[in-house]
Motif scaffolding. Structure first.
Motif, PDB file in Angstrom:
ATOM      1  N   TRP A  19     -30.171  38.251  22.116  1.00  0.00           N
ATOM      2  CA  TRP A  19     -29.529  38.832  21.416  1.00  0.00           C
ATOM      3  C   TRP A  19     -28.565  40.234  22.246  1.00  0.00           C
ATOM      4  O   TRP A  19     -26.888  40.589  21.688  1.00  0.00           O
ATOM      5  CB  TRP A  19     -29.977  40.533  20.927  1.00  0.00           C
ATOM      6  CG  TRP A  19     -30.153  41.075  20.068  1.00  0.00           C
ATOM      7  CD1 TRP A  19     -28.691  41.647  19.504  1.00  0.00           C
ATOM      8  CD2 TRP A  19     -30.706  41.171  18.014  1.00  0.00           C
ATOM      9  NE1 TRP A  19     -29.016  42.054  17.465  1.00  0.00           N
ATOM     10  CE2 TRP A  19     -29.740  41.198  17.179  1.00  0.00           C
ATOM     11  CE3 TRP A  19     -31.897  39.920  18.472  1.00  0.00           C
ATOM     12  CZ2 TRP A  19     -30.148  41.079  15.842  1.00  0.00           C
ATOM     13  CZ3 TRP A  19     -32.324  40.283  16.812  1.00  0.00           C
ATOM     14  CH2 TRP A  19     -31.249  41.055  16.049  1.00  0.00           C
ATOM     15  N   LEU A  32     -35.962  37.222  21.291  1.00  0.00           N
ATOM     16  CA  LEU A  32     -35.306  37.095  20.965  1.00  0.00           C
ATOM     17  C   LEU A  32     -33.615  38.497  21.544  1.00  0.00           C
ATOM     18  O   LEU A  32     -32.565  38.989  21.344  1.00  0.00           O
ATOM     19  CB  LEU A  32     -35.066  37.765  19.251  1.00  0.00           C
ATOM     20  CG  LEU A  32     -35.765  36.986  18.422  1.00  0.00           C
ATOM     21  CD1 LEU A  32     -36.982  37.733  17.678  1.00  0.00           C
ATOM     22  CD2 LEU A  32     -34.369  37.293  17.107  1.00  0.00           C
ATOM     23  N   TRP A  33     -34.291  39.400  22.547  1.00  0.00           N
ATOM     24  CA  TRP A  33     -33.384  40.555  22.399  1.00  0.00           C
ATOM     25  C   TRP A  33     -33.020  40.026  23.860  1.00  0.00           C
ATOM     26  O   TRP A  33     -31.662  40.421  23.406  1.00  0.00           O
ATOM     27  CB  TRP A  33     -34.482  41.638  23.543  1.00  0.00           C
ATOM     28  CG  TRP A  33     -34.858  43.101  23.315  1.00  0.00           C
ATOM     29  CD1 TRP A  33     -33.096  42.946  24.231  1.00  0.00           C
ATOM     30  CD2 TRP A  33     -35.388  44.089  24.070  1.00  0.00           C
ATOM     31  NE1 TRP A  33     -32.638  44.448  25.046  1.00  0.00           N
ATOM     32  CE2 TRP A  33     -34.394  44.919  24.309  1.00  0.00           C
ATOM     33  CE3 TRP A  33     -36.410  43.871  24.140  1.00  0.00           C
ATOM     34  CZ2 TRP A  33     -34.726  46.131  24.825  1.00  0.00           C
ATOM     35  CZ3 TRP A  33     -37.076  45.720  24.728  1.00  0.00           C
ATOM     36  CH2 TRP A  33     -36.055  46.758  24.338  1.00  0.00           C
ATOM     37  N   HIS A  54     -35.329  43.106   8.808  1.00  0.00           N
ATOM     38  CA  HIS A  54     -34.080  43.218   8.325  1.00  0.00           C
ATOM     39  C   HIS A  54     -32.946  44.015   8.460  1.00  0.00           C
ATOM     40  O   HIS A  54     -32.044  43.742   8.360  1.00  0.00           O
ATOM     41  CB  HIS A  54     -34.225  41.637   8.216  1.00  0.00           C
ATOM     42  CG  HIS A  54     -34.505  40.851  10.075  1.00  0.00           C
ATOM     43  ND1 HIS A  54     -33.969  40.529  11.112  1.00  0.00           N
ATOM     44  CD2 HIS A  54     -36.062  40.186  10.308  1.00  0.00           C
ATOM     45  CE1 HIS A  54     -34.617  40.244  12.122  1.00  0.00           C
ATOM     46  NE2 HIS A  54     -36.310  39.392  11.332  1.00  0.00           N
ATOM     47  N   SER A  57     -32.594  49.377  21.183  1.00  0.00           N
ATOM     48  CA  SER A  57     -33.770  48.268  21.337  1.00  0.00           C
ATOM     49  C   SER A  57     -35.272  49.183  21.455  1.00  0.00           C
ATOM     50  O   SER A  57     -36.013  49.150  20.962  1.00  0.00           O
ATOM     51  CB  SER A  57     -33.482  46.766  21.300  1.00  0.00           C
ATOM     52  OG  SER A  57     -34.477  45.971  20.750  1.00  0.00           O
ATOM     53  N   VAL A 112     -37.514  44.540  17.110  1.00  0.00           N
ATOM     54  CA  VAL A 112     -36.616  43.995  16.670  1.00  0.00           C
ATOM     55  C   VAL A 112     -35.552  44.365  15.811  1.00  0.00           C
ATOM     56  O   VAL A 112     -34.502  44.522  15.840  1.00  0.00           O
ATOM     57  CB  VAL A 112     -37.442  43.048  15.856  1.00  0.00           C
ATOM     58  CG1 VAL A 112     -36.467  41.540  14.731  1.00  0.00           C
ATOM     59  CG2 VAL A 112     -37.602  41.959  17.186  1.00  0.00           C
ATOM     60  N   THR A 122     -40.180  37.606  20.941  1.00  0.00           N
ATOM     61  CA  THR A 122     -39.500  39.333  20.862  1.00  0.00           C
ATOM     62  C   THR A 122     -38.796  39.622  22.101  1.00  0.00           C
ATOM     63  O   THR A 122     -37.305  39.359  21.883  1.00  0.00           O
ATOM     64  CB  THR A 122     -40.827  40.377  20.440  1.00  0.00           C
ATOM     65  OG1 THR A 122     -41.387  40.454  19.540  1.00  0.00           O
ATOM     66  CG2 THR A 122     -39.160  41.230  21.103  1.00  0.00           C
TER      67      THR A 122
END
Length: 467
Positions: free
Chosen positions: A275, A271-272, A380, A301, A329, A268
């Motif tokens: 992003w 990903l953050w 998603h 987020s 996410v 996570t």
């Protein structure tokens, strides 16, 4: 010694001589010689031949004004987007059973390998080449990156080199099929998976990227807003995940014992972090729009993560680490199409709404027979859908003067109706197209592992490795 033991286990598994649940082949059975397969060699030779035949020599085209600041930021953003795929590998890998961690993570990592080569050959041309009816690009426009090294900047990104735009877009193409893997985790053959992601990229991702982001694309011309991939990436992956879960059927042992929640937390975070390149990089420059996208990405987020655990608390559940991560996410997914079009307060609303919607869908999915292993569609897919519709609600010309109209919140209906119509069309295309591609893949290479291979775990049965 460990490598030799793993090879022995793999060989015995492939020939059916291995006893279930044991780490060694049964005594007295002789190891059979592996059968040589010419297919990998033929693929390698084809790649080499293409590289020699089409060396992508600089074209000598005239160069427009290139901004050093924009180029520096986009180099950084490109690297940030790439790190999302390893981040996804940890995110998914921590959620599956221990015997499937390596195989699940490799399914993400291998996309960085296979999709890159496919992108060089025809992927970028199909996505951003000369438009064929607004539906797909001409595969010959940039075949084998012809003219990419020294070509004029792409119209959507006029201040950075064309090669940088090409590689930035490649990272989106890489992460999209990787997102699907959570739906059929723990039960797909690796070789079949490789074929499927190639077909998905060519026939689902590339046409959607062209229709949405090419200046002559059909959705672009209709005024559909997708700032960084809510439609192209997340909705396509979400609907593909649902189709895959339905087509692949339930696992023989549909148990859920997450291997490492710490992997989920690490994934996570990656990903953050990545992003920010995903969304802020889609401004194609070091400018105010990039700053807006970065800010809305952060707040959406955070709001979604908080909204997810608050909703869990209202249901009498504990505020868990995994719930916080999933919520974060979902918020990142939902803000993706809207990042450069909405205000910060509206991004918080987008995060909160998407978290509740996805959480409810996870609950409903668990009550059905659909084995979407890691709830890819509820998170998603539904996150992308929520973000696309809410873009039509909250988009504002005050934030981005380039858009054709305001959202429903500001009293205008056109944009919302366009977003809703595109949502229906994209959903039908991604779901039915993926279903057909699964049938084609299965006809060439069986998709499902055997029940014995599934019980053993894909780490050993597909790769001869274990944690």
């Amino acid at each position: 010694m460990l490598v030799q033991q793993q090879s022995d286990v793999q060989a015995q598994t492939e020939t059916g001589n291995r006893q279930p649940g044991t780490g060694n082949p049964p005594a007295g059975n002789r190891k059979r010689r592996r059968r040589f397969s010419p297919a990998p060699l033929l693929v390698l030779l084809a790649v080499v031949a293409l590289c020699f035949a089409f060396p992508s020599i600089p074209s000598g085209a005239s160069k427009a004004a290139i901004s050093a600041a924009d180029t520096a930021w986009m180099l950084t953003a490109t690297a940030l987007v790439l790190i999302m795929t390893p981040g996804l590998a940890f995110f998914y890998g921590g959620m599956v059973n221990k015997k499937n961690v390596l195989s699940t993570m490799l399914q993400s990592f291998i996309c960085m390998v296979v999709i890159t080569l496919l992108w060089v050959a025809v992927g970028f041309s199909l996505s951003f080449g000369d438009s064929l009816g607004g539906v797909v690009g001409n595969p010959g426009t940039f075949f084998m990156f012809r003219g990419v090294l020294d070509g004029d900047p792409y119209p959507l990104a006029p201040t950075i080199p064309l090669a940088l735009f090409v590689i930035f877009q490649l990272k989106f193409a890489i992460v999209t099929p990787a997102l699907i893997t959570g739906a059929f985790a723990e039960r797909i053959r690796f070789t079949s998976y490789l074929l499927f992601i190639c077909l998905f990229s060519l026939f689902i991702y590339c046409p959607l990227a062209h229709a949405t982001w090419h200046p002559k694309g059909i959705l672009y011309q209709l005024g559909v807003l997708d700032f960084a991939g809510g439609t192209v990436v997340h909705m396509s992956a979400g609907w593909a995940a649902l189709a895959s879960a339905l087509y692949m059927r339930r696992r023989a042992l549909a148990e859920h014992n997450p291997a490492r929640i710490t992997y989920v937390l690490l994934g996570t975070g990656l990903l953050w972090f990545g992003w920010f390149g995903f969304n802020a990089g889609s401004a194609y420059g070091a400018n105010g729009l990039a700053a807006t996208a970065l800010a809305t990405t952060t707040t959406a987020s955070a709001a979604a993560a908080f909204g997810w655990i608050l909703f869990d608390a209202l249901r009498g559940r504990k505020m868990s680490a995994s719930g916080t991560c999933i919520g974060a996410v979902v918020g990142l997914v939902a803000i993706t199409p809207a990042a450069g079009y909405v205000t910060i307060p509206h991004s918080i609303l987008i995060g909160l709404i998407s978290a509740v919607v996805s959480n409810v869908l996870v609950i409903l999915r668990s009550r059905t027979g659909i084995d979407d292993t890691l709830d890819v569609f509820p998170c998603h897919g539904a996150g992308g859908i929520s973000g696309m519709l809410l873009t039509g609600v909250f988009a504002s010309r005050h934030v981005n003067p380039a858009i054709g109209g305001n959202g429903l919140f500001f009293g205008e209906t056109k944009l919302f109706l366009v977003q809703a119509a595109a949502l229906v069309g994209v959903s039908l295309f991604a779901f039915t197209g993926t279903w057909l591609l699964l049938r084609v893949t299965n006809a060439i290479l069986p998709l499902r592992v055997s029940d014995e291979e599934e019980r053993l775990g894909l780490d050993l049965s597909q790769h001869g490795e274990s944690l």
